[in-house]
Every structure is written in C-alpha cells, then in structure tokens.
Write a protein that holds these residues in place. Sequence first.
Motif, PDB file in Angstrom:
ATOM      1  N   VAL A  10      -5.771   9.689   2.443  1.00  0.00           N
ATOM      2  CA  VAL A  10      -6.307   8.330   2.402  1.00  0.00           C
ATOM      3  C   VAL A  10      -6.859   8.024   1.011  1.00  0.00           C
ATOM      4  O   VAL A  10      -6.558   6.983   0.418  1.00  0.00           O
ATOM      5  N   LEU A  54      -2.207   1.674   2.659  1.00  0.00           N
ATOM      6  CA  LEU A  54      -2.491   2.559   3.796  1.00  0.00           C
ATOM      7  C   LEU A  54      -1.516   2.281   4.938  1.00  0.00           C
ATOM      8  O   LEU A  54      -0.956   3.206   5.534  1.00  0.00           O
ATOM      9  N   LEU A  62     -12.566  -1.981   0.442  1.00  0.00           N
ATOM     10  CA  LEU A  62     -11.170  -1.870   0.036  1.00  0.00           C
ATOM     11  C   LEU A  62     -10.600  -3.250  -0.271  1.00  0.00           C
ATOM     12  O   LEU A  62     -10.966  -4.235   0.355  1.00  0.00           O
ATOM     13  N   GLU A  63      -9.701  -3.282  -1.212  1.00  0.00           N
ATOM     14  CA  GLU A  63      -8.983  -4.512  -1.533  1.00  0.00           C
ATOM     15  C   GLU A  63      -7.770  -4.612  -0.613  1.00  0.00           C
ATOM     16  O   GLU A  63      -7.308  -3.618  -0.058  1.00  0.00           O
ATOM     17  N   ARG A  64      -7.233  -5.810  -0.492  1.00  0.00           N
ATOM     18  CA  ARG A  64      -6.080  -6.045   0.381  1.00  0.00           C
ATOM     19  C   ARG A  64      -4.914  -5.120   0.045  1.00  0.00           C
ATOM     20  O   ARG A  64      -4.286  -4.554   0.926  1.00  0.00           O
ATOM     21  N   LYS A  65      -4.632  -4.938  -1.253  1.00  0.00           N
ATOM     22  CA  LYS A  65      -3.507  -4.089  -1.647  1.00  0.00           C
ATOM     23  C   LYS A  65      -3.734  -2.633  -1.220  1.00  0.00           C
ATOM     24  O   LYS A  65      -2.780  -1.916  -0.919  1.00  0.00           O
ATOM     25  N   GLN A  66      -4.984  -2.209  -1.166  1.00  0.00           N
ATOM     26  CA  GLN A  66      -5.283  -0.850  -0.708  1.00  0.00           C
ATOM     27  C   GLN A  66      -5.012  -0.724   0.794  1.00  0.00           C
ATOM     28  O   GLN A  66      -4.449   0.269   1.245  1.00  0.00           O
ATOM     29  N   PHE A  67      -5.420  -1.732   1.580  1.00  0.00           N
ATOM     30  CA  PHE A  67      -5.117  -1.725   3.017  1.00  0.00           C
ATOM     31  C   PHE A  67      -3.605  -1.733   3.241  1.00  0.00           C
ATOM     32  O   PHE A  67      -3.091  -1.028   4.117  1.00  0.00           O
ATOM     33  N   ILE A  76      -4.211   7.411  -1.538  1.00  0.00           N
ATOM     34  CA  ILE A  76      -3.542   6.112  -1.386  1.00  0.00           C
ATOM     35  C   ILE A  76      -4.421   4.980  -1.915  1.00  0.00           C
ATOM     36  O   ILE A  76      -3.946   4.124  -2.653  1.00  0.00           O
ATOM     37  N   VAL A  77      -5.693   4.988  -1.559  1.00  0.00           N
ATOM     38  CA  VAL A  77      -6.552   3.872  -1.962  1.00  0.00           C
ATOM     39  C   VAL A  77      -7.014   3.977  -3.414  1.00  0.00           C
ATOM     40  O   VAL A  77      -7.400   2.980  -4.017  1.00  0.00           O
ATOM     41  N   ASN A  78      -6.977   5.169  -3.968  1.00  0.00           N
ATOM     42  CA  ASN A  78      -7.400   5.366  -5.358  1.00  0.00           C
ATOM     43  C   ASN A  78      -6.435   6.321  -6.043  1.00  0.00           C
ATOM     44  O   ASN A  78      -6.800   7.448  -6.386  1.00  0.00           O
TER      45      ASN A  78
END
Length: 140
Positions: free
Chosen positions: A131, A83, A75-80, A134-136
């Motif tokens: 989840v 979340l 995961l990239e920082r923006k994805q974390f 949100i991440v994708n």
Amino acid sequence: MGPLKCKVCEDANSKYKCPTCLLPYCSLPCYKKHKETPCIKSEVAAESNECLGSTNSQKQPLRPFEVTEEETWRLERKQFEALAASEELRHMLKNPELQQLIKKIDSSDDVEKDLNAAMEDQLFRDFRDKVLGIVNPVKN
C-alpha cells in the motif's frame, strides 16, 4: 465522557461523524442509511450535532479530539485510483487471514494496540509495504 452511541442504529458506539451534519454513526451501512435522507450543513447542526434532514433530533455534544500529524494526512484521488488499480493488492486482499486482521483493526476499541499486534504478522507487513509503495512510489 464515554463514547457516543450511533444515532442511526442506536446500538453500537459511534466511530465516525457525518461530514455534513456531524451526526455520529458506527459503520458504512449506518452512514448509507443516514444519507437516505439528505442532511444540511448549518451552524445549528454543527453546534448541536443533529442532522436537519433526519428524524432523530437528540442533541449530542461534540467529541473532543486532538489533531495529530497522522490525522491531517489525506490521500489524493490519484493515490486512491492507484490502489484500486493494483491487481497485486486485490490478490492480497482475497486472503482470509489478512481480511481478519483488517477487520480486527477496523472494529477495535484500541486501534493502536491491534495495529501494533498486526505489524507482528509478515502478511500484514507485506500488505502495508505494498500500500505504501503504491501511494508513495519511490521516484528514480
């Protein structure tokens, strides 16, 4: 070759390795305890699997593993951050049943089996879908 023992608590089987010195550890509390003494990345530490800043100097062989497509995905920082910012996800994580499912998977000796079993539960599938959304996110 069986699983390595945690080199911090010397009790549980290790599931992880310190990214700096490759010392095997079993949990977040053991990792935090290990990091109380700074460790140093070096060729010697990488080859012998010991932490130069640690009092534990027993040599352990590296665990063999195969890199799969899933293990290379990060995961990239923006994805974390997305979340962490999700109120709906926080609300879902307050559910004790979902917490138990996640704990069971996290501490499992057969993660794939327990993850597949959790997928039978609608609550877990809803969590997974949230989840992943949100991440994708789907772009319109």
